[in-house]
Design a protein around this motif. Sequence first.
Motif, short mmCIF file in Angstrom:
data_model
loop_
_atom_site.label_atom_id
_atom_site.label_comp_id
_atom_site.label_asym_id
_atom_site.label_seq_id
_atom_site.Cartn_x
_atom_site.Cartn_y
_atom_site.Cartn_z
N SER A 105 0.85 -1.20 0.00
CA SER A 105 0.00 0.00 0.00
C SER A 105 0.88 1.24 0.00
O SER A 105 1.95 1.26 0.61
CB SER A 105 -0.92 0.01 1.22
OG SER A 105 -1.88 -1.02 1.13
N ASP A 153 -2.76 5.50 -1.67
CA ASP A 153 -3.88 4.69 -1.17
C ASP A 153 -4.38 5.24 0.15
O ASP A 153 -5.60 5.30 0.39
CB ASP A 153 -3.43 3.23 -0.99
CG ASP A 153 -2.88 2.62 -2.27
OD1 ASP A 153 -3.46 2.90 -3.34
OD2 ASP A 153 -1.87 1.90 -2.20
N THR A 163 -8.12 6.85 0.86
CA THR A 163 -8.91 6.26 1.94
C THR A 163 -9.36 7.32 2.93
O THR A 163 -10.53 7.34 3.35
CB THR A 163 -8.08 5.18 2.66
OG1 THR A 163 -7.69 4.18 1.72
CG2 THR A 163 -8.89 4.51 3.77
N GLU A 215 -12.21 9.56 1.45
CA GLU A 215 -13.54 8.96 1.54
C GLU A 215 -14.05 9.00 2.98
O GLU A 215 -15.22 9.32 3.25
CB GLU A 215 -13.49 7.52 1.03
CG GLU A 215 -14.83 6.85 0.87
CD GLU A 215 -15.24 6.03 2.07
OE1 GLU A 215 -16.42 5.64 2.15
OE2 GLU A 215 -14.38 5.77 2.95
N VAL A 240 -5.28 -0.10 5.29
CA VAL A 240 -5.30 0.55 3.98
C VAL A 240 -4.93 -0.45 2.89
O VAL A 240 -3.94 -1.17 2.99
CB VAL A 240 -4.33 1.75 3.96
CG1 VAL A 240 -4.23 2.34 2.55
CG2 VAL A 240 -4.80 2.82 4.94
N GLU A 241 -5.74 -0.48 1.83
CA GLU A 241 -5.50 -1.36 0.68
C GLU A 241 -5.26 -0.52 -0.56
O GLU A 241 -5.62 0.66 -0.61
CB GLU A 241 -6.71 -2.26 0.44
CG GLU A 241 -7.06 -3.22 1.54
CD GLU A 241 -8.22 -4.12 1.10
OE1 GLU A 241 -8.18 -4.65 -0.03
OE2 GLU A 241 -9.17 -4.28 1.89
N THR A 276 -5.94 1.39 -3.71
CA THR A 276 -7.21 2.10 -3.90
C THR A 276 -7.14 3.01 -5.11
O THR A 276 -6.09 3.55 -5.45
CB THR A 276 -7.51 2.94 -2.63
OG1 THR A 276 -7.64 2.06 -1.51
CG2 THR A 276 -8.78 3.75 -2.77
N ALA A 291 -9.96 6.13 -7.08
CA ALA A 291 -11.16 6.93 -6.79
C ALA A 291 -11.73 7.47 -8.08
O ALA A 291 -11.01 7.95 -8.95
CB ALA A 291 -10.83 8.07 -5.83
N LYS A 297 -14.23 6.33 -3.41
CA LYS A 297 -13.18 5.33 -3.26
C LYS A 297 -13.62 3.97 -3.82
O LYS A 297 -14.75 3.54 -3.61
CB LYS A 297 -12.82 5.20 -1.77
CG LYS A 297 -11.97 4.01 -1.39
CD LYS A 297 -11.88 3.91 0.12
CE LYS A 297 -11.35 2.56 0.56
NZ LYS A 297 -11.34 2.42 2.02
N LEU A 313 -11.79 0.07 -3.96
CA LEU A 313 -10.64 -0.81 -3.73
C LEU A 313 -10.20 -1.42 -5.05
O LEU A 313 -11.04 -1.81 -5.88
CB LEU A 313 -11.00 -1.91 -2.72
CG LEU A 313 -11.32 -1.43 -1.29
CD1 LEU A 313 -11.70 -2.62 -0.42
CD2 LEU A 313 -10.13 -0.68 -0.69
N MET A 350 -5.27 7.71 -8.81
CA MET A 350 -4.52 6.57 -8.30
C MET A 350 -3.06 6.95 -8.16
O MET A 350 -2.65 8.05 -8.56
CB MET A 350 -4.68 5.37 -9.25
CG MET A 350 -4.21 5.64 -10.66
SD MET A 350 -4.61 4.28 -11.80
CE MET A 350 -6.38 4.28 -11.80
#
Length: 925
Positions: free
Chosen positions: A258, A262, A266, A269, A366-367, A369, A371, A379, A381, A582
């Motif tokens: 991550s 990311d 996160t 959002e 956190v993964e 991500t 948007a 957001k 994933l 991203m």
Amino acid sequence: MCNSNDVYKIRTALETETGTYIYYSLSVLQDSGYDIARLPFSIRIMLENALRNLDDFSVTEEHISTLMNWGTVGTNKEIPFKPGRVLMQDFTGVPAVVDIASLRAEMARRGKDPDLINPLVPVDLVVDHSVQVDYFGTSYAYEKNIAEEYIRNSERYEFLKWAQRSFNNFNVVPPGMGICHQVNLEYLSKGVILRNGLLFPDTLVGTDSHTPMVNGIGVMGWGVGGIEAEAALLGQPVYFILPEVIGLELVGKLPLGSTGTDLVLTITELLRRQNVIGKFVEVFGEGLDTLSVPDRASIGNMSPEFGCTVTYFPIDDKTLDYMRKSNRPESQVNLVEQYCKANLLWRTGNEKITYTGVLTMDLSTVEPTVAGPKRPQDKVLLRNFKDRFIEILDQTYGRQYIQPNEPIVRWKGEGGSQPAASPSNGHPGTILEVSNRSGQKEVWLSTRREKFMLSDGAVVIAAITSCTNTSNPYVMLGAGLVARKARERGLDVKPWVKTSLAPGSRVVTDYLKRAGLLNDLEALNFHVIGYGCTSCIGNSGPLPAHIAQAIDEENLVVASVLSGNRNFEARIHPQVQMNFLMSPMLVVAYAIAGRIDIDFHKDPIDFDQNQLPVYLKDIWPEDQEIYNLMDTVLVRDDFAKNYGKIYEGNAIWQNLPVHDSKLFVWDNSSSYIKEAPFFNNLSEHPGDIKDIINARVLLHLGDSITTDHISPAGSFSESSAAGIYLSGLGVKKEDFNSYGSRRGNDEVMVRGTFANVRIKNRLAKKDGGYSTFFPDGREMSVYDTAMHYKAGNIPLVVLAGKEYGSGSSRDWAAKGTFLLGVKVVIAESYERIHRSNLVGMGILPLQYGPGETAQTLNLSGHETYSFRGLESEWYPGKEILVTAVNESGITVSFQATARLDSLIEIAYYQHGGILQYVLRQFLAS
């Protein structure tokens, strides 16, 4: 900068290695019995600012008492803020400088000394928003793009160069040096300012909403409209309601795989969902110790996407470490440490601060991500991205997604299986065949070298752009490593992808070169195309002609992937309907894949020359690999070299002609720079506020109307009102440039107001800047409709929903609204900066009562509106009676709150705007 009105007896001397200086001591205040230690750091900085600027007029003891008694419950009390400096970029800076030059012109016409009009605090304007991606994918892209930039913008740049020479306290960073926020982070910010023997926290306001990026280095600053910034640089305080402060507690550590991007998406959002609009956010917790200043700055950068004013990171050891690595003088670093530790502005991690509320976030959750496709807070994933695309394609565009039979069917190159070529095969831009599989469009195209299929979900723009991520070496070096590993497997970007690399400063290029990674990025067509805010602001440039033709003719739903902070409708490119934010690393990956309908966890990103699958994990670098590289290639000398000549510019800048006069010589034939129309024949005293009777609605809008909808920054067509105007002046279509570049010309900008091609006005059948003139029902452009109303002296109203004016701090969104004749906006809620800008232009922002909307009140926009109660006594939050009479004679009456949130805003409204208020002050003195 300060006065001797030291009511609380807290002026104190600080002995340092460079001398003894005076400061206003919060520690002395604490020792005197005031509980300063419980206050958030951000409130402490606001308190110091008020104490230092106390003058019993613009800053009073009541303001100081309000700050010292800050509590967790919201209040409607206003506080003033006098920033230490002002930051501008050229899109928003040029109209501000035009206004200041126009103020000088008006002073001269009235027989006053125009030289009285000068910035009273230092201003840095960074020319960074005008470079466009005309050329890409080649070693000459940068040189040709900057040459085109000067051709398009020479008038504007000559004007800015005149301002740099004519105004005191005004510096210009020429084109091609970097993005204002990254330059601010890496160079302009001092942490602590020493001025005239006085020490105080480094503070600023900026004419770009992403100014809070600098919060990451412990500097208090936020975005304001150009109108507010002009008032601030002329010595006026920025007034706002004492904010609530939300504590964001970070725990844990980012997991392997991550990135800081990311984390940013996160948090965006999370905080947007928690409704932090208009509030301060302050970050604390053990997890904060694991974040570098670039990570922190990336989070601060997205504050306007959360909706908050600032996302503040107090100064600590990480701050000092970054200042040293970025070549701040050791004496300055030591001064920051001494001052902050002496004045309760140093974070130890053991503070016992009272916040309005606390949100806790575990970094370990956190993964990867992304948007989008239209808002930064949406957001997705990465593991759900393909499914989300399929869902959007169906629900938004009514198209059924069909999985390709083969993973590589979209591109086989010459000699592969594809539709038979037409006789024109081999020439650039040939469309060979169009098919429609159950509603999903596919277009086969041919170039000289290859044939490929363009379909819904194709990535046509892949841009490593914007200060959000280009300021972060981890993700930039990571992107280079992704490119290197992809090359090692023989992968390349797809031929339909327009690639670009726009670093936020030249330092980035230096460390990429030192790492040998710039060659790898260039091998995948990610050549440096300029140093500025490109795709993120809408300067993506034209798509290749055959790609553009296929999109238009077949109405393809294509995508962009970018490492920026904004992806609003039509912002990145008018032909691209899906836009996803991203990390730079993922931007490279999606450029290789060429499409977004791919599950990186299951599907190969591509196949190598032996037709063996290559997965994202195969080209993704290890964290330690990136950290080791950072330790090797990040050196202070790069900062010293690049920022040592930051104001010089290239030979073109140095040779720009400039008038050597205090008054700007206006050129009536110019289509870029015109004297502002706001001050001509201004009365010596403001008139009384009058009720507004029998107004008509110009636009009836929905939720989330951004300043991009209200005042777009990108390109425009010949058939638009602005295009028709410029064509009438003899300007060719190829020389239109963009709305953003023409913000020095009110005639262009008023015609561009509400002209976004995606705006939906419920009073028009067509999207994209149309309205209906009542009572005869003619549909025409918003501009033409407004001019018809203006000819009849009919005031205008805008109806809107939630979050009206979110997005960029765009002063022309208010100026253009004013010039159209709009007197009132009624909305369910406002974005902070735009509401302030409306007031700054003398437009009354009204807010529906709780639970009321245009829909609940059955307002269609066809009514005539009257606003009563404006002539009686004013106070913040006053209720206004609104009556709307529809075509059948039925009347709807309701109360709306006037969002004049302070006494000074009431004064601005009475004067017709901030600058009118300031000009009258100068004339009176």
